[in-house]
Design a protein around this motif. Structure first.
Motif, PDB file in Angstrom:
ATOM      1  N   GLU A   1      -0.392 108.010  35.080  1.00 59.61           N
ATOM      2  CA  GLU A   1      -0.355 107.966  33.798  1.00 59.61           C
ATOM      3  C   GLU A   1      -0.523 108.881  32.333  1.00 59.61           C
ATOM      4  O   GLU A   1       0.545 109.295  31.608  1.00 59.61           O
TER       5      GLU A   1
ATOM      6  N   LYS B   1       8.515 100.248  24.683  1.00 55.58           N
ATOM      7  CA  LYS B   1       8.629  99.625  25.693  1.00 55.58           C
ATOM      8  C   LYS B   1       8.220  99.862  26.620  1.00 55.58           C
ATOM      9  O   LYS B   1       7.688  99.673  27.631  1.00 55.58           O
TER      10      LYS B   1
ATOM     11  N   LEU C   1       4.181 100.333  27.220  1.00 50.60           N
ATOM     12  CA  LEU C   1       3.454  99.125  27.665  1.00 50.60           C
ATOM     13  C   LEU C   1       4.203  98.876  29.274  1.00 50.60           C
ATOM     14  O   LEU C   1       3.133  98.841  29.273  1.00 50.60           O
ATOM     15  N   TYR C   2       5.440  98.518  29.308  1.00 48.15           N
ATOM     16  CA  TYR C   2       5.582  98.585  30.254  1.00 48.15           C
ATOM     17  C   TYR C   2       5.353  99.473  31.657  1.00 48.15           C
ATOM     18  O   TYR C   2       4.115  98.309  32.842  1.00 48.15           O
ATOM     19  N   THR C   3       4.711 100.750  31.511  1.00 51.38           N
ATOM     20  CA  THR C   3       4.723 101.361  32.970  1.00 51.38           C
ATOM     21  C   THR C   3       3.136 101.333  32.761  1.00 51.38           C
ATOM     22  O   THR C   3       2.845 101.296  33.744  1.00 51.38           O
ATOM     23  N   LEU C   4       2.130 101.005  31.599  1.00 50.30           N
ATOM     24  CA  LEU C   4       0.965 101.205  31.551  1.00 50.30           C
ATOM     25  C   LEU C   4       0.353  99.929  31.976  1.00 50.30           C
ATOM     26  O   LEU C   4      -0.227  99.808  32.708  1.00 50.30           O
ATOM     27  N   LEU C   5       1.083  98.728  31.828  1.00 48.30           N
ATOM     28  CA  LEU C   5       0.636  97.546  32.116  1.00 48.30           C
ATOM     29  C   LEU C   5       0.696  97.772  33.443  1.00 48.30           C
ATOM     30  O   LEU C   5      -0.039  96.991  34.328  1.00 48.30           O
ATOM     31  N   GLY C   6       1.846  97.397  34.335  1.00 51.76           N
ATOM     32  CA  GLY C   6       2.007  98.088  35.675  1.00 51.76           C
ATOM     33  C   GLY C   6       0.965  98.361  36.533  1.00 51.76           C
ATOM     34  O   GLY C   6       0.381  98.030  37.586  1.00 51.76           O
ATOM     35  N   SER C   7       0.683  99.903  35.761  1.00 47.87           N
ATOM     36  CA  SER C   7      -0.195 100.749  36.647  1.00 47.87           C
ATOM     37  C   SER C   7      -1.915 100.201  36.019  1.00 47.87           C
ATOM     38  O   SER C   7      -3.292 100.314  37.304  1.00 47.87           O
ATOM     39  N   LEU C   8      -2.493  99.225  35.407  1.00 51.66           N
ATOM     40  CA  LEU C   8      -3.267  98.716  35.272  1.00 51.66           C
ATOM     41  C   LEU C   8      -4.082  98.199  36.526  1.00 51.66           C
ATOM     42  O   LEU C   8      -5.490  98.841  37.448  1.00 51.66           O
TER      43      LEU C   8
END
Length: 491
Positions: free
Chosen positions: A140, A164, A167-174
């Motif tokens: 992260e 973009k 948010l894309y990469t952070l949301l996927g990691s949750l």
């Protein structure tokens, strides 16, 4: 501190020193310090090759110390054949990127150089981490310097692209964090990744964990259809940012499949293997066609990256040694070739300030040395034999044919599409008569640009002509992984 800790923390330490140097009056010192830091970081990784034992799949250069003792979290690093070349690739690309930004970046130079050095250390940390929480922290943390690189030194729509990307990469990691916490509780309070590999999990749990990891790693690769953030980010990112993003950051997701998805949820990986193969083939074929119609050179190479990374995930999920090794080789080769392609576009952009193919034509007449390098990198992007681009793709195609002839045939079609969009771009930009005054006034590459492109050219040719050092390192680890996936049975 062992070699791996030095590889992780040396570039981060140099980055922090650069941040402390302050404003742009120290530009010359900042540049030299950044180059020194990146070179030292790369030289630290070289003894890893000399000391690496080829015959074992066990983790090597292991370092372990308590970190958060209350929750049994350890600072635990190690290296095997799967992660080895990715560490060296990261350190090598960091040197190239510092050279690439030497004259081009004129404002906030210390922050720019520091961002890349810190990012390099964090990415090496991802490839070396053997503790689940440590992996997640590094994974992260890589978002922060890349977010700043895009948002500060990017193009006109840089804020949109940075958000973009983040948010894309952070949301996927949750969802991945949820999976890590679940595995921690089920393993009796351990974040040790090797312990998770041995845990017996039910079919339903494996499926849920597989897709929790898939959410993060598929976005990071990026796989179709969650690839839409990549072209926007590449177009807005500075040249160095695009090079690092394509060469190394996309590999974090592919690496996650091998370190987490396949060994922790082997039955789910086998069950959903065809699903991943279909998504990979769509990336290889459909996204290759999308690349053909692009008018922006960066967008074309960005879509080309999605297609090439489709080969990687395809190779992993056909579950044979040729395919998995081919996928790993393709990761390294794509690191060299994509970095070279983006840096070549950067050389033109620095002179003409346009990425549109229509703005060029006949560049070979005014920049013959540069055109020679570009031709080599374009051929490697097509998968020409004797270049790095050929080796991994050929191994994956052979593995795919052994798995299923139709899958192999569809994968091989990518070579045709790759040649079509890459050579058509080369023809329109470089060949023919000079089409405008801006191209007529171009000057050929200087010494700094020549060194940068020559280093990548040597890497592309060496890997293409003699891939054995790359394949030998990963052989034992790949065999062990496939044995684990094949022998696993539901409890």
């Amino acid at each position: 501190m062992g070699l791996l800790s030095l590889a992780v923390w040396t570039p981060i330490a140099f980055g922090l020193v650069l941040l402390a140097l302050g404003r742009d009056e120290h530009v010359r010192a900042v540049r030299w310090l950044a180059l020194t830091g990146s070179l030292i970081s790369f030289l630290i990784t070289l003894p890893l090759y000399a000391g690496f034992q080829l015959e074992t799949s066990a983790m090597q250069f292991v370092e372990k110390a308590p970190w958060i003792e209350r929750f049994n979290v350890n600072y635990h690093l190690g290296l095997d054949g799967i992660s080895f070349w990715l560490v060296l690739l990261t350190a090598f690309i960091n040197v190239i990127v510092v050279i690439a930004g030497w004259e081009v970046i004129t404002r906030k130079v210390n922050q720019y150089m520091a961002s890349f050095l810190i990012l390099s250390g964090l990415m090496i940390g991802v490839f070396c981490a053997l503790d689940g929480l440590l992996f997640y922290v590094f994974f992260e943390a890589t978002l922060i310097p890349m977010y700043l690189i895009i948002g500060i030194w990017g193009g006109p729509n840089k804020i949109y692209a940075a958000f973009k990307f983040f948010l894309y990469t952070l949301l996927g990691s949750l969802l991945t964090l949820v999976a890590l916490i679940y595995l921690y509780t089920q393993s009796g309070g351990s974040f040790d990744i090797a312990t998770w590999h041995k845990m017996p999990l039910s079919a339903m749990v494996q499926n849920l964990i597989f897709f929790a990891f898939f959410a993060a790693f598929a976005v990071k690769v990026p796989m179709w259809p969650v690839h839409t953030w990549l072209p926007d980010v590449h177009v807005e990112a500075p040249t160095g940012g695009s090079a690092v993003l394509a060469a190394v950051m996309l590999k974090l997701g592919a690496y996650g499949f091998l370190r987490f998805s396949m060994p922790i949820a082997p039955d789910a990986a086998r069950e959903w293997g065809m699903f991943i193969i279909v998504l990979s083939l769509i990336a290889v074929v459909y996204v290759g066609l999308v690349a053909m119609v692009q008018q922006d050179m960066k967008k074309l190479v960005a879509y080309s990256s999605v297609a090439h990374m489709g080969f990687v995930t395809l190779g992993f999920f056909i579950f044979n040694p040729l395919g998995v090794s081919g996928g790993l080789v393709q990761m390294i080769a794509h690191g060299f070739v994509s970095a070279a392609m983006f840096l070549s576009i950067g050389v033109l952009y620095d002179r003409v300030h346009s990425r549109e193919i229509a703005s060029y034509g006949g560049v070979i007449n005014t920049m013959p040395k540069f055109a020679a390098f570009s031709l080599l990198f374009s051929m490697a992007n097509c998968g020409l034999p004797a270049t790095a681009g050929f080796v991994g793709e050929w191994m994956v195609i052979l593995g795919a044919v052994k798995y299923n002839f139709v899958v192999g045939l569809l994968a091989a079609s990518a070579l045709i599409f790759g040649a079509a969009y890459t050579l058509w771009m080369f023809k329109r930009v470089y060949l023919g008569p000079v089409t405008n005054d801006e191209v007529k006034g171009l000057t050929d590459i200087n010494t700094r640009e020549f060194i940068m492109l020559a280093l990548l050219a040597i890497a592309v040719l060496y890997m293409g002509l003699y891939p054995r050092p790359f394949t030998d390192v990963m052989e034992a680890s790949v065999a062990d992984l496939l044995k684990h996936v094949a022998l696993s049975k539901l409890p």
